[in-house]
Design a protein around this motif. Structure first.
Motif, short mmCIF file in Angstrom:
data_model
loop_
_atom_site.label_atom_id
_atom_site.label_comp_id
_atom_site.label_asym_id
_atom_site.label_seq_id
_atom_site.Cartn_x
_atom_site.Cartn_y
_atom_site.Cartn_z
N HIS A 35 0.83 -1.22 0.00
CA HIS A 35 0.00 0.00 0.00
C HIS A 35 0.86 1.26 0.00
O HIS A 35 0.55 2.23 -0.69
CB HIS A 35 -0.93 0.01 1.22
N LEU A 36 1.93 1.27 0.77
CA LEU A 36 2.76 2.48 0.87
C LEU A 36 3.58 2.72 -0.40
O LEU A 36 4.02 3.84 -0.66
CB LEU A 36 3.69 2.39 2.09
N SER A 37 3.75 1.66 -1.19
CA SER A 37 4.56 1.77 -2.40
C SER A 37 3.94 2.69 -3.44
O SER A 37 4.62 3.10 -4.39
CB SER A 37 4.78 0.39 -3.03
N SER A 38 2.66 3.04 -3.28
CA SER A 38 2.04 3.97 -4.24
C SER A 38 2.64 5.37 -4.10
O SER A 38 2.51 6.19 -5.00
CB SER A 38 0.53 4.02 -4.01
N GLU A 39 3.30 5.63 -3.00
CA GLU A 39 3.98 6.93 -2.80
C GLU A 39 5.36 6.81 -3.41
O GLU A 39 6.24 6.12 -2.88
CB GLU A 39 4.07 7.28 -1.31
N LYS A 40 5.55 7.49 -4.53
CA LYS A 40 6.76 7.26 -5.33
C LYS A 40 8.03 7.74 -4.64
O LYS A 40 9.13 7.31 -4.99
CB LYS A 40 6.61 7.92 -6.70
N PRO A 207 -8.53 2.06 3.11
CA PRO A 207 -7.79 3.18 2.51
C PRO A 207 -7.59 4.35 3.46
O PRO A 207 -6.56 5.03 3.38
CB PRO A 207 -8.69 3.60 1.33
N GLN A 208 -8.53 4.60 4.36
CA GLN A 208 -8.35 5.72 5.29
C GLN A 208 -7.26 5.42 6.33
O GLN A 208 -6.48 6.30 6.70
CB GLN A 208 -9.66 6.06 5.99
N VAL A 209 -7.23 4.18 6.79
CA VAL A 209 -6.17 3.78 7.73
C VAL A 209 -4.81 3.93 7.06
O VAL A 209 -3.85 4.47 7.64
CB VAL A 209 -6.41 2.33 8.22
N ILE A 210 -4.73 3.48 5.82
CA ILE A 210 -3.46 3.59 5.08
C ILE A 210 -3.11 5.06 4.83
O ILE A 210 -1.95 5.46 4.93
CB ILE A 210 -3.56 2.80 3.75
N ARG A 211 -4.12 5.88 4.54
CA ARG A 211 -3.89 7.32 4.33
C ARG A 211 -3.22 7.94 5.57
O ARG A 211 -2.26 8.71 5.46
CB ARG A 211 -5.23 8.00 4.05
N VAL A 212 -3.72 7.58 6.74
CA VAL A 212 -3.16 8.13 7.98
C VAL A 212 -1.69 7.69 8.12
O VAL A 212 -0.82 8.51 8.47
CB VAL A 212 -3.97 7.67 9.22
N ILE A 213 -1.41 6.43 7.83
CA ILE A 213 -0.04 5.94 7.98
C ILE A 213 0.89 6.66 6.99
O ILE A 213 1.99 7.09 7.34
CB ILE A 213 0.03 4.41 7.81
N LYS A 214 0.43 6.84 5.76
CA LYS A 214 1.25 7.57 4.77
C LYS A 214 1.48 9.01 5.22
O LYS A 214 2.60 9.53 5.14
CB LYS A 214 0.53 7.59 3.42
N ASN A 215 0.42 9.67 5.67
CA ASN A 215 0.56 11.06 6.16
C ASN A 215 1.55 11.12 7.32
O ASN A 215 2.36 12.05 7.42
CB ASN A 215 -0.79 11.60 6.65
N ALA A 216 1.45 10.12 8.20
CA ALA A 216 2.32 10.11 9.38
C ALA A 216 3.78 9.93 8.98
O ALA A 216 4.68 10.54 9.57
CB ALA A 216 1.89 9.02 10.36
N VAL A 217 4.03 9.10 7.98
CA VAL A 217 5.41 8.93 7.50
C VAL A 217 5.97 10.29 7.08
O VAL A 217 7.08 10.68 7.46
CB VAL A 217 5.47 7.93 6.32
N ARG A 218 5.17 11.05 6.34
CA ARG A 218 5.65 12.36 5.87
C ARG A 218 5.86 13.33 7.05
O ARG A 218 6.81 14.09 7.08
CB ARG A 218 4.64 12.98 4.89
#
Ligand code: ZN
Length: 240
Positions: A35-40, A207-218
């Motif tokens: 899922h996180l791999s969509s963030e290039k 997708p919302q749970v994954i969105r939070v994790i991606k945002n948190a990484v940033r």
């Protein structure tokens, strides 16, 4: 600028529990990686408990901006030396995202000095995770709340330090409430605890749970002073 992410998973339930295997056939770490791999701009590696030094060597940690951690049944098997190495790296700026049952991990205790104790039951309850900070970088794209149809219930009292930023409070259909997403500054780094993700529920496909994790990484990525903080850290303190 790339963000170097290491996803650590104890990876035991998904080899032994048929329910967990059905949802996460290659392990929670691989699902998160996919899922996180969509963030290039994310460069992602994974590490697991069974690897030498649990896959968290000095070299791996020095080349990690944000570490994601999932552990449950084997907290006690994580070597103290590795826990201290990870905690030191967080103090020097690395972000740490502790997921679900990592509330009771040695790493959580090393970073917060608290027990991480909480109330819990496996009762497949509905959860509404209320977004308390709609203008915060970690909650962007989430809206008012996240609804999860079935999760393990976690409830207060939760043995944590007072968060620096409380982002989510959850309601469960059994009546409990829980501080399910919060940030604590740990010297130069940040810890983000995020509750969804029991191994027999598909929350990491939400997708919302994954969105939070991606945002948190940033949000948790160090601002670029890692080498500087390292040089400070490695100096012996001057005592007059
Ligand atoms: Zn659980």
């Amino acid at each position: 600028m790339t963000i170097r992410v290491t996803i650590w998973n104890e990876y035991l339930h998904e080899k032994n529990n048929p329910e967990a295997i059905k949802i996460y056939p290659e392990g929670i770490h691989e699902t998160l990686k996919k899922h996180l791999s969509s963030e290039k701009d994310f460069v992602i590696r994974t590490a697991t408990l069974e690897q030498p030094e649990h896959g968290l060597t000095e070299e791996v940690l020095e080349n990690t901006d944000v570490l994601i951690w999932w552990g449950h049944m084997a907290h006690g098997k994580v070597q103290d030396e590795v826990v201290q190495r990870v905690a030191d790296r967080v103090r020097r700026g690395m972000g740490a995202i502790l997921l679900h049952s990592s509330h009771a991990s040695k790493l959580m205790k090393a970073l917060t000095g608290c027990s991480g104790r909480l109330l819990w039951r496996e009762n497949n309850e509905k959860q509404i995770m209320w977004n308390l900070k709609p203008f915060h970088p970690v909650t962007q794209g989430i809206g008012e709340y996240i609804i999860i149809d079935g999760e393990e219930t976690y409830g207060e009292p939760f043995g944590i330090p007072n968060p620096d930023e409380l982002l989510f409070i959850s309601w469960f259909s059994g009546g409990n409430v829980f501080r399910s997403g919060w940030i604590k500054n740990i010297e130069n780094g940040k810890l983000f605890y995020f509750q969804p993700g029991h191994e027999t529920f598909p929350s990491y496909n939400n997708p919302q749970v994954i969105r939070v994790i991606k945002n948190a990484v940033r949000y948790l990525k160090p601002a670029g002073f890692t080498e500087h903080t390292k040089s400070i850290w490695l100096k012996e303190p001057v005592v007059e």
